[in-house]
Each structure stands twice: as structure tokens, then as C-alpha cells.
Design an enzyme around this catalytic site. Structure first.
Site, mmCIF file in Angstrom:
data_model
loop_
_atom_site.group_PDB
_atom_site.id
_atom_site.type_symbol
_atom_site.label_atom_id
_atom_site.label_comp_id
_atom_site.label_asym_id
_atom_site.label_seq_id
_atom_site.Cartn_x
_atom_site.Cartn_y
_atom_site.Cartn_z
ATOM 1 N N HIS A 89 75.837 15.068 70.960
ATOM 2 C CA HIS A 89 75.693 13.939 70.034
ATOM 3 C C HIS A 89 76.130 14.287 68.616
ATOM 4 O O HIS A 89 75.728 13.625 67.666
ATOM 5 C CB HIS A 89 74.240 13.425 70.041
ATOM 6 C CG HIS A 89 73.832 12.834 71.363
ATOM 7 N ND1 HIS A 89 72.520 12.635 71.735
ATOM 8 C CD2 HIS A 89 74.585 12.402 72.410
ATOM 9 C CE1 HIS A 89 72.482 12.104 72.949
ATOM 10 N NE2 HIS A 89 73.711 11.954 73.382
ATOM 11 N N GLY A 115 62.519 19.389 76.749
ATOM 12 C CA GLY A 115 62.154 18.578 75.588
ATOM 13 C C GLY A 115 63.021 17.349 75.383
ATOM 14 O O GLY A 115 63.290 16.972 74.254
ATOM 15 N N VAL A 170 71.058 17.106 66.751
ATOM 16 C CA VAL A 170 72.111 17.065 65.726
ATOM 17 C C VAL A 170 71.786 18.014 64.566
ATOM 18 O O VAL A 170 72.468 18.017 63.556
ATOM 19 C CB VAL A 170 72.320 15.613 65.216
ATOM 20 C CG1 VAL A 170 72.764 14.695 66.345
ATOM 21 C CG2 VAL A 170 71.056 15.058 64.544
ATOM 22 N N ASP A 171 70.709 18.846 64.730
ATOM 23 C CA ASP A 171 70.205 19.641 63.602
ATOM 24 C C ASP A 171 70.802 21.042 63.483
ATOM 25 O O ASP A 171 70.596 21.729 62.493
ATOM 26 C CB ASP A 171 68.667 19.747 63.704
ATOM 27 C CG ASP A 171 68.203 20.254 65.076
ATOM 28 O OD1 ASP A 171 68.852 21.165 65.645
ATOM 29 O OD2 ASP A 171 67.185 19.747 65.591
ATOM 30 N N GLU A 190 55.346 15.445 78.080
ATOM 31 C CA GLU A 190 54.957 14.218 78.798
ATOM 32 C C GLU A 190 55.799 14.089 80.067
ATOM 33 O O GLU A 190 56.906 14.620 80.115
ATOM 34 C CB GLU A 190 55.286 12.983 77.937
ATOM 35 C CG GLU A 190 54.751 13.008 76.527
ATOM 36 C CD GLU A 190 53.282 12.646 76.485
ATOM 37 O OE1 GLU A 190 52.795 12.134 77.508
ATOM 38 O OE2 GLU A 190 52.650 12.888 75.444
ATOM 39 N N CYS A 235 89.911 10.231 49.404
ATOM 40 C CA CYS A 235 90.818 9.080 49.566
ATOM 41 C C CYS A 235 90.141 7.769 49.149
ATOM 42 O O CYS A 235 90.778 6.712 49.150
ATOM 43 C CB CYS A 235 91.305 8.977 51.014
ATOM 44 S SG CYS A 235 90.151 8.151 52.135
#
Ligand code: BJW
Ligand code: ZN
Length: 258
Positions: free
Chosen positions: A135, A203, A119-120, A231, A166
């Protein structure tokens, strides 16, 4: 393992050679990235231990509509702190390698699609064109009353949660657990995974659905599959090639001349 950029073992060298062959010979490439790709920019992954004030909170619980409904100030502060960290970060060698790979594919008339769960927006900053943001992003905030969405670059916010003209409260433009992914982005990702010759999962823990299923969609449609992760993940046992290592080290190496 790549270790820390020193010695590369013969097994990894052989896998790198095979990935280079895949990249040379395929006509279409779909890449899925996760938090691990931004980790070397200094952005904590979703499962990294939280620090400071946030140590007592579980990110899996904060990233939910229920948490925001229960305590919008807390959740807004959490995202604001993450935006602040991100504003001080730069794309790393992994982001830059992917932007270069896209240029090379498109320059030779081959199809390239980058799908990210991050999301960066660091892929865009690195020069990737039109990444699919599965996302959403924490740089967009949406009014929970009138639905107006706008880019919020100011960090930190003066008040929490930020308010719309608003009078409604704004929420981050990200996808929380239990929420649907943006329809068009998901359809594009599914179509791209199901029609590519090579799929790379980079990743990501491969645990969060529906993104986690994209590699299977690709494999079931006949694509070669590659994974790079520090991993082992649920994909590691069945993809064609799985390399243990850091994307910021391995991607530039894979793209360098043999
Ligand atoms: C490195 C590295 C380096 C480190 N180099 N590697 C089917 C079965 C079961 C459950 C479900 C299902 N379908 C849907 C669900 C529910 C849920 C889900 O998947 N739950 C699972 C936990 C089981 N999914 C949803 O709710 C989704 N919505 C949905 O499907 O709607 C329809 C529906 C709803 C309900 C029921 C059924 C259907 C929405 C998911 C939204 C995810 N949102 C988040 C938060 C975004 C905003 C924010 O950032 O705050 O997205 S959660 C979090 O996880 C974030 C990430 O994008 C996402 C994926 O994480 P990622 O990228 O894999 O990161 P990490 O941290 O998990 O892992 C990092 C990896 O990097 C590790 O493996 C490291 O080893 C590695 N690494 N450094 C290489 N340098
Ligand atoms: Zn509004």
C-alpha cells in the site's frame, strides 16, 4: 490468549510449539503484516477510533482519491499528523523478531519474503530487508501534475498540501480505496504466496482486498497457514493455526528457544 504477558494457556503453548515446528522444517516463508503489528509501537490501527480533531472523520472515507480531490488540505493534514506520530515511534519487539527471522532464514539458504500493508516503514527501520510495500508509504509524496515522487521526511509540512517545483500539488505515495496496487509489488506478493511452504498473516483484519486473498492463494497452493491477531478474523476459522494475542508478545516468544 496471551493475556498481558503473564500466563500462557496450554492451548496457546501447543500452538506455539506447532508454529516452531513449521518454522524449523519449512524451506520458504511468506509473511503478511497489517496495522496490528505497528499498534504496539503506538501507531493507531486503521480501524481504531480517531482522536482529537479527527474524531468526526472516518478513515475509510479519508483514504480515498475522492476525499483528496474534494479537500486536499484536510487529507494532507491527516497524513501529516500521522507522519508526525510515526516519526516519534520506534519499531517494537514484533518488527524486530521479523527482521531476525529473515536473517535466520536467509543465513540458512531458505527463502523469506515480508509483505506489508503498513505505510509507516517501521519494518525497514527494524532491519527487515526489501519488504514489499503493498500500500505504498506516507514517507513518499508524488506530484499530481508531473508525477515526480520524492521522500518527504520533514514534519510537519509548512503548507498543505505540499507543492512540487512545477507548481502541482503533491499527494501521499499510498494506495487509496479504489486505486490499483503497485503492479510489481502485487505480482511479487502473489508469486511469493503461491510458492511458499509456510504463510503467516500477522495483525491484519483480513478485510481489505487484494491483500486479504494472499492467505487463500498460499493455502490453495499447499502452504501451511498461520495467523496471529488480537481478535478473530475471516481467516481464523480455516487457517492451520490461529493464535489470539499480540504480535509484539507472541513473535519473540515463538522465536525464543523452547
Ligand atoms: C493486533 C494488534 C496486536 C491490533 N497484535 N493484532 C473484492 C471484494 C470487495 C471489495 C474489493 C475487492 N477488491 C477490491 C475491493 C475494494 C477495496 C476493498 O478491499 N474494500 C474492502 C473494505 C471491502 N480494495 C481496494 O480498493 C484496493 N484496490 C484494488 O483492489 O484495486 C482494484 C479494484 C478497485 C476497485 C474495485 C475492484 C478492484 C486498494 C486497497 C487500498 C487500501 N488502502 C489502505 C490505506 C492506505 C493508506 C493509509 O494508511 O492511509 O490501507 S486502507 C487500510 O486498510 C490501509 C491498511 O493497509 C489496510 C488493511 O488494514 P489492516 O492492516 O488489516 O488494519 P486494520 O486496522 O483493518 O486491522 C488491524 C488488525 O490488527 C485488527 O484485526 C486487530 O484485531 C489487529 N491488532 N493490535 C496483533 N498488537
Ligand atoms: Zn510536479
Amino acid at each position: 490468549m496471551t493475556g498481558t504477558g503473564n500466563q500462557i494457556d496450554p492451548g496457546t503453548q501447543e500452538r506455539i510449539r506447532r508454529i516452531r515446528d513449521f518454522l524449523r522444517t519449512c524451506d520458504s516463508l511468506t509473511v503478511l503484516t497489517g496495522a496490528g503489528v505497528s499498534a504496539e509501537s503506538g501507531i493507531p490501527t486503521f480501524r481504531d477510533a480517531q482522536t482529537g480533531l479527527w474524531a468526526k472523520y472516518d478513515p475509510m472515507e479519508l483514504a480515498t482519491p475522492e476525499a483528496f480531490a474534494h479537500d486536499p488540505v484536510l487529507v494532507s493534514r491527516w497524513y501529516d499528523e500521522r507522519r508526525g506520530k510515526c516519526a516519534a515511534c520506534k519499531p517494537n519487539q514484533g518488527h524486530l523478531a521479523l527482521a531476525r527471522l529473515q536473517q535466520e532464514f536467509e543465513a540458512s539458504g531458505r527463502r523469506f519474503m515480508l509483505i506489508t500493508q503498513n505505510v509507516d516503514r517501521l519494518h525497514k527501520q527494524a532491519g527487515s530487508r526489501n519488504p514489499v510495500e503493498l500500500h505504498g508509504t506516507f514517507w513518499l509524496w508524488r506530484c499530481t501534475s508531473c508525477g515526480e515522487e520524492r521522500e518527504e521526511r520533514e514534519v510537519p509540512f509548512p503548507d498543505h498540501p505540499p507543492r512540487c517545483a512545477c507548481g502541482g500539488i503533491r499527494r501521499p505515495g499510498v494506495v487509496w480505496f479504489g486505486e490499483s496496487l503497485p503492479e510489481a509489488a502485487l505480482a511479487t506478493a502473489w508469486q511469493s504466496a503461491g510458492s511458499c511452504e509456510l504463510f503467516m498473516s500477522l495483525g491484519t483484519s483480513g478485510l481489505v482486498e487484494p491483500a486479504a486473498s494472499l492467505a487463500r492463494v498460499a493455502a490453495n497452493s499447499g502452504a501451511k497457514t498461520v495467523e496471529i491477531n488480537l481478535e478473530p478474523t475471516p481467516l481464523s476459522t480455516w487457517v492451520d493455526i490461529s493464535i489470539a494475542g499480540a504480535t509484539g508478545e507472541l513473535l519473540p516468544l515463538i522465536l525464543s528457544e523452547p
